[in-house]
Motif scaffolding. Structure first.
Motif, mmCIF file in Angstrom:
data_model
loop_
_atom_site.group_PDB
_atom_site.id
_atom_site.type_symbol
_atom_site.label_atom_id
_atom_site.label_comp_id
_atom_site.label_asym_id
_atom_site.label_seq_id
_atom_site.Cartn_x
_atom_site.Cartn_y
_atom_site.Cartn_z
ATOM 1 N N LEU A 182 0.818 -1.210 0.000
ATOM 2 C CA LEU A 182 0.000 0.000 0.000
ATOM 3 C C LEU A 182 0.854 1.263 0.000
ATOM 4 N N ASP A 183 2.032 1.204 0.604
ATOM 5 C CA ASP A 183 2.917 2.377 0.610
ATOM 6 C C ASP A 183 3.400 2.696 -0.805
ATOM 7 N N ARG A 226 0.511 4.195 -2.733
ATOM 8 C CA ARG A 226 0.270 5.597 -2.371
ATOM 9 C C ARG A 226 1.282 6.512 -3.052
ATOM 10 N N VAL A 236 -6.215 10.881 -0.892
ATOM 11 C CA VAL A 236 -5.817 9.529 -0.489
ATOM 12 C C VAL A 236 -5.838 9.406 1.029
ATOM 13 N N GLU A 237 -6.441 8.324 1.525
ATOM 14 C CA GLU A 237 -6.402 7.975 2.941
ATOM 15 C C GLU A 237 -5.917 6.537 3.055
ATOM 16 N N GLN A 238 -5.194 6.239 4.120
ATOM 17 C CA GLN A 238 -4.609 4.901 4.253
ATOM 18 C C GLN A 238 -4.616 4.471 5.705
ATOM 19 N N LEU A 241 -6.202 1.161 1.345
ATOM 20 C CA LEU A 241 -5.953 2.525 0.901
ATOM 21 C C LEU A 241 -7.190 2.999 0.151
ATOM 22 N N PHE A 296 -8.933 6.003 -2.183
ATOM 23 C CA PHE A 296 -8.503 7.016 -3.136
ATOM 24 C C PHE A 296 -9.741 7.627 -3.790
#
Length: 338
Positions: free
Chosen positions: A282-283, A286, A294-296, A301, A303
């Protein structure tokens, strides 16, 4: 641990001390951790089930909080996967229970890995594709399962014992089980609780090995209009049923019936599954997104771009919110991932 925890349950004669010991030795698989799932999970954990496996593909949203009893506003705000939030709460309720949680979309491969070794499967899903998959797997592995459904003020439940009762495939040939969903006509909490009361009672009967006490009928009700029916369905069992008949082929376990893209029941959302198993970073994802909001969190994640929101899970799945068009959803998917 205090011996008084299950004292009131042991005093109930059909369970007693022996039944309580049996419950502690049993393993239940619960598929779906929404309204029916959270209620069933809490009942089982409080009753002292030995092991509970919970499976769900979704995350907590604000519309869930009205009826899905294990979740909080913090869970919805952070978009925590349902199984993660549920597992946390269930462990606080009863630390003696072994809980196994899977953020997972249940298809053929998943169900065939989950069912062996379980004593009972509880249905808390929201679509018949998964239910028919569960039905075939339970017939194949000879595991009892309990169907449950709820919409508006209506609910139904039916206990399926392989080799003894008609299966869900048989029922669908003869009994209309409805097409409305919670997302189209809503649902009220009391209807949810009545379904899980029936599922929970039937589950306890199976877990203490008292199958003679099972109701044996398809239960339907309308809690708002005070209607309640128990329908005998034993005569609709079909000898030629491909799921439970004399020459079984388990059609819903066949690879060709497993969809890679699907519109989620009653929602403007398309789910896209990868063609192979993966562990998405996920990193890295992102870092590759240069537009939109974007929120994680550690599990997914989210978007947002325009009128759409895409939610990426670590197992490779993507939910595309804001459309029912699979072609459009896949176009957006490939635009982001290449």
């Amino acid at each position: 641990m205090s011996q008084d925890r299950y004292s009131r349950q042991r005093l109930f004669v059909p369970i007693g001390k022996e039944g309580q010991n049996k419950i502690k030795q049993k393993h239940v698989l619960l598929i779906g951790v929404g309204a029916l799932g959270t209620s069933n999970a809490e009942q089982l954990v409080r009753a002292g089930i030995g092991k509970l496996t919970i499976v769900d593909r979704d995350y907590v949203e604000w519309s869930n909080l009205q009826r899905q009893q294990l979740f909080t506003e913090d869970d919805a705000h952070s978009r925590i996967p349902k199984v993660v939030a549920a597992e946390r709460k269930l462990r606080e309720i009863n630390s003696e229970v072994t809980i196994e949680a899977h953020i997972m979309d249940v298809q053929r491969e998943e169900i065939e890995s989950l069912i062996p070794g379980t004593d009972l499967v509880l249905d808390a899903t929201d679509n018949f594709d998964v239910r028919l998959l569960v039905n075939d797997a339970c017939q194949k592995y000879r595991v009892p399962w309990i169907y449950g459904g709820c919409v508006g003020s209506h609910g139904m439940s039916y206990t399926i014992i392989p080799g003894k009762t008609p299966c869900l495939h048989c029922l669908l040939e003869s009994v209309p089980l409805g097409g409305a969903t919670c997302d189209t006509v809503g649902v009220i909490g009391p209807a949810v609780q009545m379904v899980t009361a029936h599922q929970g009672a039937e589950a306890l009967k199976i877990l203490v090995e008292d199958q003679e006490a099972l109701f044996g009928k398809l239960i339907t009700f309308d809690v708002w209009n005070h209607q309640y029916t128990g329908m005998k369905v034993n005569r609709i069992q079909r000898a030629d049923c491909p799921s439970c008949g004399m020459e079984r082929t388990y059609p819903f376990l066949s690879p060709e019936n497993q969809a890679k893209s699907a519109v989620l029941c009653g929602r403007d959302t398309v789910q896209i599954r990868p063609s192979r198993k993966m562990d998405r970073d996920l990193d890295d994802l992102r870092a590759s997104i240069h537009e939109g909001q974007v929120e994680q969190n550690p599990f997914l994640l989210s978007f947002e771009i325009g009128d759409h929101r895409m939610v990426f899970f670590k197992d490779g799945r993507v939910l595309v919110h804001g459309t029912k068009d699979i072609t459009e959803a896949r176009r957006m998917y490939h635009k982001v991932l290449g």
